[in-house]
Design a protein around this motif. Structure first.
Motif, PDB file in Angstrom:
ATOM      1  N   ALA A  17     -34.188  84.633  -9.241  1.00  0.00           N
ATOM      2  CA  ALA A  17     -32.624  84.288  -9.402  1.00  0.00           C
ATOM      3  C   ALA A  17     -32.189  83.758 -10.664  1.00  0.00           C
ATOM      4  N   PHE A  18     -31.040  83.653 -11.011  1.00  0.00           N
ATOM      5  CA  PHE A  18     -30.475  82.977 -12.055  1.00  0.00           C
ATOM      6  C   PHE A  18     -29.406  82.137 -11.964  1.00  0.00           C
ATOM      7  N   ALA A  19     -29.157  81.107 -12.937  1.00  0.00           N
ATOM      8  CA  ALA A  19     -28.417  80.138 -13.120  1.00  0.00           C
ATOM      9  C   ALA A  19     -27.582  80.199 -14.257  1.00  0.00           C
ATOM     10  N   ILE A  20     -26.246  79.986 -14.197  1.00  0.00           N
ATOM     11  CA  ILE A  20     -25.389  79.719 -15.367  1.00  0.00           C
ATOM     12  C   ILE A  20     -24.779  78.169 -15.134  1.00  0.00           C
ATOM     13  N   VAL A  21     -25.157  77.549 -16.221  1.00  0.00           N
ATOM     14  CA  VAL A  21     -25.132  76.063 -16.329  1.00  0.00           C
ATOM     15  C   VAL A  21     -24.437  75.601 -17.253  1.00  0.00           C
ATOM     16  N   PRO A  22     -23.336  74.726 -16.896  1.00  0.00           N
ATOM     17  CA  PRO A  22     -22.451  74.133 -17.877  1.00  0.00           C
ATOM     18  C   PRO A  22     -23.295  73.606 -19.041  1.00  0.00           C
ATOM     19  N   LYS A  23     -22.821  73.853 -20.280  1.00  0.00           N
ATOM     20  CA  LYS A  23     -23.370  73.705 -21.708  1.00  0.00           C
ATOM     21  C   LYS A  23     -23.880  72.308 -21.758  1.00  0.00           C
ATOM     22  N   LEU A  24     -23.352  71.256 -21.104  1.00  0.00           N
ATOM     23  CA  LEU A  24     -23.813  69.749 -21.308  1.00  0.00           C
ATOM     24  C   LEU A  24     -25.214  69.448 -20.567  1.00  0.00           C
ATOM     25  N   PHE A  25     -25.174  70.470 -19.479  1.00  0.00           N
ATOM     26  CA  PHE A  25     -26.619  70.118 -18.712  1.00  0.00           C
ATOM     27  C   PHE A  25     -27.311  71.317 -18.902  1.00  0.00           C
TER      28      PHE A  25
END
Length: 169
Positions: free
Chosen positions: A147-155
């Motif tokens: 799978a993949f995740a797009i994560v907020p920059k802060l995290f």
């Protein structure tokens, strides 16, 4: 970031966004793996009723006022298992509530929608509030845990470090 299935992405989001006894929201009928991750992290789940448009926003806001949840887990493109498609207006209202009540959203996407049913991920409209997950197991093969995740920059650093602590990939 790549994960070993969306389940690892869900678990990791819970790890970095919550602490024991925090409240987390989810659709009343939801992916069973979410419940396992909630249990493992010691957080308290709150089931939000569904309507034909998606979450019951009145109930959601009531929960926000009463419990101050840390996150909301949803499958808005094709809700699992009801197949409800969240409307564009519903998604916009969810983003606004997320900002107003300071909770994050885990958007678990299923990419096997017909092109006429697929809509732009919510993450594209609120990248600082939404963790976007999707996996090959939903489209290609149930046992293929990539799978993949797009994560907020802060995290991003915390998410990657947590994945690194769970496995080498």
């Amino acid at each position: 970031c790549f994960t070993q299935g969306a389940q690892q992405g869900i678990f990791t989001c819970l790890q970095i966004l919550t602490k024991e006894n925090d409240y987390v929201l989810h659709e009343e009928l939801t992916y069973p793996g979410f419940h396992r991750a909630v249990e493992a992290n010691g957080v308290k789940p709150l089931s939000v009723p569904l309507t034909l448009e998606g979450l019951d926003l009145t109930a959601l806001e009531s929960y926000c006022k009463q419990y101050r949840p840390k996150l909301l887990y949803i499958t808005p493109n094709i809700q699992n298992p009801t197949n409800v498609h969240y409307s564009a207006l519903q998604k916009e209202k969810l983003i606004n509530l997320s900002q107003q009540y300071n909770f994050y959203i885990i958007e678990d996407d299923v990419n096997y929608c017909f092109s006429e049913d697929w809509s732009l991920p919510m993450q594209q409209k609120a990248s600082e509030r939404i963790f976007y997950l999707s996996s090959l197991s939903k489209y290609v093969a149930g046992g293929l845990r990539v799978a993949f995740a797009i994560v907020p920059k802060l995290f991003q650093h915390a998410f990657n470090a947590n994945i690194h602590s769970q496995c080498w990939m």
